[in-house]
Design a protein around this motif. Structure first.
Motif, PDB file in Angstrom:
ATOM      1  N   ARG A  65      -3.821  -7.844   5.989  1.00 43.73           N
ATOM      2  CA  ARG A  65      -4.122  -9.271   5.676  1.00 43.73           C
ATOM      3  C   ARG A  65      -2.888  -9.667   5.376  1.00 43.73           C
ATOM      4  N   GLU A  66      -3.039 -11.160   6.489  1.00 47.69           N
ATOM      5  CA  GLU A  66      -2.139 -11.983   6.147  1.00 47.69           C
ATOM      6  C   GLU A  66      -1.782 -13.358   5.019  1.00 47.69           C
ATOM      7  N   PRO A  67      -1.211 -13.623   4.501  1.00 49.57           N
ATOM      8  CA  PRO A  67      -0.039 -13.538   4.767  1.00 49.57           C
ATOM      9  C   PRO A  67       1.248 -12.352   4.032  1.00 49.57           C
ATOM     10  N   LEU A  68      -0.022 -11.824   3.504  1.00 46.10           N
ATOM     11  CA  LEU A  68       1.600 -10.801   2.361  1.00 46.10           C
ATOM     12  C   LEU A  68       1.293  -9.591   2.854  1.00 46.10           C
ATOM     13  N   ALA A  69       0.957  -8.844   3.703  1.00 50.37           N
ATOM     14  CA  ALA A  69       1.383  -8.165   5.201  1.00 50.37           C
ATOM     15  C   ALA A  69       2.336  -7.186   5.144  1.00 50.37           C
ATOM     16  N   VAL A  70       2.953  -6.475   4.423  1.00 51.90           N
ATOM     17  CA  VAL A  70       4.413  -6.441   4.911  1.00 51.90           C
ATOM     18  C   VAL A  70       4.144  -4.679   5.188  1.00 51.90           C
ATOM     19  N   ILE A  71       5.725  -3.696   5.469  1.00 51.73           N
ATOM     20  CA  ILE A  71       5.856  -2.441   5.678  1.00 51.73           C
ATOM     21  C   ILE A  71       6.203  -1.727   4.491  1.00 51.73           C
ATOM     22  N   CYS A  72       4.935  -0.883   4.716  1.00 50.19           N
ATOM     23  CA  CYS A  72       4.527  -0.533   3.080  1.00 50.19           C
ATOM     24  C   CYS A  72       4.968   1.547   3.872  1.00 50.19           C
ATOM     25  N   HIS A  73       5.563   1.364   2.054  1.00 51.56           N
ATOM     26  CA  HIS A  73       5.528   3.624   2.127  1.00 51.56           C
ATOM     27  C   HIS A  73       3.953   4.037   2.935  1.00 51.56           C
ATOM     28  N   GLY A  74       3.470   3.918   1.793  1.00 51.10           N
ATOM     29  CA  GLY A  74       1.861   4.656   2.526  1.00 51.10           C
ATOM     30  C   GLY A  74       1.590   5.815   0.976  1.00 51.10           C
ATOM     31  N   ASP A  75       2.683   5.784   0.920  1.00 48.28           N
ATOM     32  CA  ASP A  75       2.647   6.836   0.136  1.00 48.28           C
ATOM     33  C   ASP A  75       3.572   6.877  -1.495  1.00 48.28           C
ATOM     34  N   TYR A  76       3.583   5.988  -1.851  1.00 46.83           N
ATOM     35  CA  TYR A  76       4.667   5.914  -2.926  1.00 46.83           C
ATOM     36  C   TYR A  76       3.877   6.583  -4.192  1.00 46.83           C
ATOM     37  N   LEU A  77       4.473   7.722  -4.210  1.00 50.27           N
ATOM     38  CA  LEU A  77       3.820   8.412  -5.609  1.00 50.27           C
ATOM     39  C   LEU A  77       4.434   9.231  -6.413  1.00 50.27           C
ATOM     40  N   ARG A  78       4.898   9.920  -7.252  1.00 50.88           N
ATOM     41  CA  ARG A  78       5.938  10.579  -7.788  1.00 50.88           C
ATOM     42  C   ARG A  78       6.424  11.269  -7.034  1.00 50.88           C
ATOM     43  N   ASN A  79       5.224  12.448  -5.829  1.00 56.79           N
ATOM     44  CA  ASN A  79       5.925  12.977  -5.279  1.00 56.79           C
ATOM     45  C   ASN A  79       6.583  12.783  -4.233  1.00 56.79           C
ATOM     46  N   MET A 120       0.630  -4.092  -2.172  1.00 63.52           N
ATOM     47  CA  MET A 120      -0.220  -3.106  -3.508  1.00 63.52           C
ATOM     48  C   MET A 120      -0.697  -2.397  -2.892  1.00 63.52           C
ATOM     49  N   ILE A 121      -0.966  -1.747  -1.587  1.00 65.78           N
ATOM     50  CA  ILE A 121      -1.297  -0.641  -1.481  1.00 65.78           C
ATOM     51  C   ILE A 121      -0.434   0.314  -1.461  1.00 65.78           C
ATOM     52  N   ASP A 122       0.554   0.074  -2.273  1.00 69.98           N
ATOM     53  CA  ASP A 122       1.577   1.270  -2.754  1.00 69.98           C
ATOM     54  C   ASP A 122       1.713   0.648  -3.967  1.00 69.98           C
ATOM     55  N   TYR A 123       2.209  -0.164  -4.284  1.00 73.88           N
ATOM     56  CA  TYR A 123       1.866  -0.621  -6.140  1.00 73.88           C
ATOM     57  C   TYR A 123       0.541   0.019  -6.993  1.00 73.88           C
ATOM     58  N   ALA A 124      -0.694  -0.676  -6.086  1.00 80.66           N
ATOM     59  CA  ALA A 124      -1.557  -0.015  -7.161  1.00 80.66           C
ATOM     60  C   ALA A 124      -1.448   1.786  -6.813  1.00 80.66           C
ATOM     61  N   ALA A 125      -1.389   2.666  -5.648  1.00 84.68           N
ATOM     62  CA  ALA A 125      -1.573   3.711  -5.708  1.00 84.68           C
ATOM     63  C   ALA A 125      -0.240   4.625  -6.855  1.00 84.68           C
ATOM     64  N   PHE A 126       0.885   4.131  -6.846  1.00 85.05           N
ATOM     65  CA  PHE A 126       1.867   4.445  -7.463  1.00 85.05           C
ATOM     66  C   PHE A 126       0.987   3.928  -9.246  1.00 85.05           C
ATOM     67  N   LEU A 127       0.725   2.857  -9.046  1.00 85.11           N
ATOM     68  CA  LEU A 127       0.789   2.526 -11.548  1.00 85.11           C
ATOM     69  C   LEU A 127      -0.446   3.394 -11.023  1.00 85.11           C
TER      70      LEU A 127
END
Length: 604
Positions: free
Chosen positions: A427-441, A473-480
């Motif tokens: 969703r623009e304009p904030l869409a960006v390249i995401c790691h997709g699975d940014y967890l401790r692992n 926030m896909i990355d940030y929310a998953a990590f948090l």
């Protein structure tokens, strides 16, 4: 397996079974396979059928007792007892016990046993790698969640592959390929060379190469090898004594031998392509290659793929010792690095849009590309948010969240899979390249503080197979939601987010060449990103509600009895993790309500 093997020994009169004991820690390698005689599928099926009742009776006759399994030449690693439960995320596995495939569990061949273990673990659980413990979690593979259709295809492909007489546990030919073909070829092509530039006219030679299976505490779909390469220079070209050789430490991960159907079912092409794009296009464009594992080479064939990376453990990198509830020093490092990564990607998007668009066009969704068909796992995913809502009603937050909000939240998660599929769309304009699975692992830490050697000083992300173009926030929310605990978030929620956002906008400002982050477009403001967090926190909660229970209370595993039905799986999902997990889930619902209320958002 050990009980089944004793039954095999009792019924078939084997005199010596020491060479068939398997190192039972899942994901560990076993001893070198013995030579086997391959018979036709029809002959093997007839033998299996005749032996079935005899072996089943013998298994039942063996009393429950504690057994310790080990591979020859290895120290005793792990004791197994008669299980309390067997975890199954798919009824497909229940059907397997009525096929000849299940009889392989009772056989003496360590190759068959490891294959059974791998398939069963894939259906049931996959282990999160850690220093000393196993933390299984359903339908998560190398940090990648897969749907039920994938599970069904994987098992079906394995069965058809077994019927063809192939030995998937025999990796000697892959070791030989790495040693005799891959590494020499990379040296000859200049892909492996000395760290310092080699003078013109001087040849880099391969002095030695050692290949060993990677011993891990976790199951991996690919087959990883630890490779030690020693390089030397051609002394005669220098006209003097050649300098000291240099040793390179590598990791080579290769797909298992499989037919085309299995290869496509496992989405190997997508996973390896995504990661190759990350290392060959994205990271070089960001100009920070030293902040990631070093990439050397990737090969992709019609039904096989491999990748060669640096073994960063030799550079002092380690995974965090805790699997959940990271302390603040770990959290701050992780969100700062995530902010920097997102900021670099935004900078690329703003300053080099054609190049950026070309990159993201190559991404392939590896998680939510299809509908979920595994009814048991879908049922667990659906009940998990309901458990969180119930936990909130019985927690210290019960009077702080209105009942109508909880009702709307329950409607939102009636179909958690569709909710996640909607959230990962850009969703623009904030869409960006995401790691997709940014967890401790998927992050490693360095510890370079001489006064406090237990304090992490640097973090590195890895495993880019789930790349996607989506909200940051896909990355940030998953990590948090999955890697931090409320004990830290309760007092530092805003501090953590401001640290992330500050690192992001400062990086963007530097890349695009503006003096202050305030000079960036308005959508980079703190308020804009904070509202984005409010809208996407449900994505992280959705994953955590079904995932954290396995991290808080790892599952015991059996492969012979007490298979969970769908009803039993749902019942387990209501209680696994106990009160500690209930407190975490309740806190996440409360945090979600506060974020939604701040911006007047309706969860539905």
């Amino acid at each position: 397996h050990h009980r089944a093997h004793l039954a095999e020994r009792a019924t078939d009169g084997a005199n010596n079974h020491s060479d068939t004991l398997v190192h039972c820690r899942l994901g560990h390698g076993t001893h070198a396979p013995r030579a086997t005689t391959h018979r036709s599928p029809e002959t093997r099926t007839e033998d299996w059928t005749r032996a079935r009742s005899r072996r089943a009776a013998a298994i039942r006759s063996i009393p429950s007792r504690k057994l310790t399994s080990r591979a020859p030449g290895r120290p005793i690693a792990h004791s197994v007892t008669r299980p309390r439960v067997l975890i199954s995320s798919s009824p497909t596995f229940c059907q397997l016990i009525n096929t000849p495939f299940a009889l392989a569990i009772a056989g003496p061949s360590s190759q068959w046993c490891l294959l059974c273990v791998c398939v069963c673990v894939f259906v049931c659980v996959v282990f999160v790698q850690s220093e000393d413990r196993r933390f299984p979690h359903c339908a998560v593979l190398n940090g990648t969640q897969h749907n039920g259709s994938f599970t069904h295809c994987f098992i079906s492909s394995c069965l058809s592959y077994i019927s063809a007489g192939a030995d998937m546990n025999d990796t000697t030919h892959k070791e030989a390929y790495v040693r005799d073909v891959l590494i020499p070829g990379m040296v000859a092509r200049g892909q492996l060379s000395f760290t310092e530039p080699v003078p013109a006219g001087v040849k880099t030679l391969l002095k030695s190469v050692e290949v060993k299976p990677l011993v891990t505490n976790g199951f991996m779909l690919t087959i990883p090898f630890v490779v030690t390469v020693v390089l030397e220079r051609e002394g005669s070209a220098l006209g003097k004594e050649a300098p000291e050789p240099e040793t390179l430490h590598l990791i080579v991960k290769i797909t298992p031998d499989c037919n085309k159907e299995m290869y496509e079912s496992c989405q190997f092409e997508t996973l390896f392509e995504n990661e190759m794009i990350a290392y060959t296009e994205i990271i070089p464009a960001l100009g920070k290659a030293e902040l990631y594992p070093r990439y050397y080479h990737c090969e992709r064939k019609p039904a096989e793929a491999l990748m060669v990376m640096s073994d960063f453990s030799f550079s002092g990198w380690k995974m965090a010792p805790m699997v959940v509830n990271l302390p603040m020093d770990y959290i701050m490092l992780a969100v700062t690095e995530l902010g920097r990564f997102h900021g670099e990607c935004y900078g690329l998007k703003v300053a080099h849009r054609p190049q950026f668009d070309s990159m993201i066009a190559k991404f392939k969704e590896s998680r939510y590309a299809a509908d979920i068909t595994d009814h048991t796992w879908k049922a667990v995913m659906t009940v998990a948010p309901m458990r969180a809502i119930k936990a909130l009603k019985e927690s210290r937050f019960k009077g702080l969240v209105p009942a109508d909000y909880l009702e709307k939240l329950a409607r939102l998660f009636q179909d958690p899979w569709e909710h996640a599929k909607g959230k990962v769309k850009p969703r623009e304009p904030l869409a960006v390249i995401c790691h997709g699975d940014y967890l401790r692992n998927n992050m490693a830490f360095r510890y370079a503080d001489a006064k406090n050697p237990a304090r992490p000083t640097q973090v590195m992300m890895f495993d880019f197979q789930t790349l996607r173009y989506a909200s940051p926030m896909i990355d940030y929310a998953a990590f948090l939601a999955n890697s931090t605990g409320y004990a830290e978030r309760e007092h530092h929620f805003d501090t953590i987010f401001r640290t992330y956002h500050g690192a992001l906008v400062q990086t963007v400002a530097t890349v695009v060449g503006v003096s202050e982050p305030a000079d960036l477009p308005p959508y980079f403001s703190y308020e804009s990103f904070h509202r984005e967090l409010a809208e996407y926190y449900s994505y992280g909660f959705n994953i955590a509600s079904a995932f954290l229970m396995i991290l808080h209370e790892p599952m015991e595993i059996s492969f012979t009895e007490n298979i969970f039905t769908e009803e039993e799986s749902v019942a387990d999902a209501w209680k696994r993790g106990g009160e500690p997990l209930d407190r975490e889930l309740a806190a996440m619902v409360y945090e979600m309500y506060r974020l939604h209320s701040q911006y007047g958002l309706d969860p539905v």
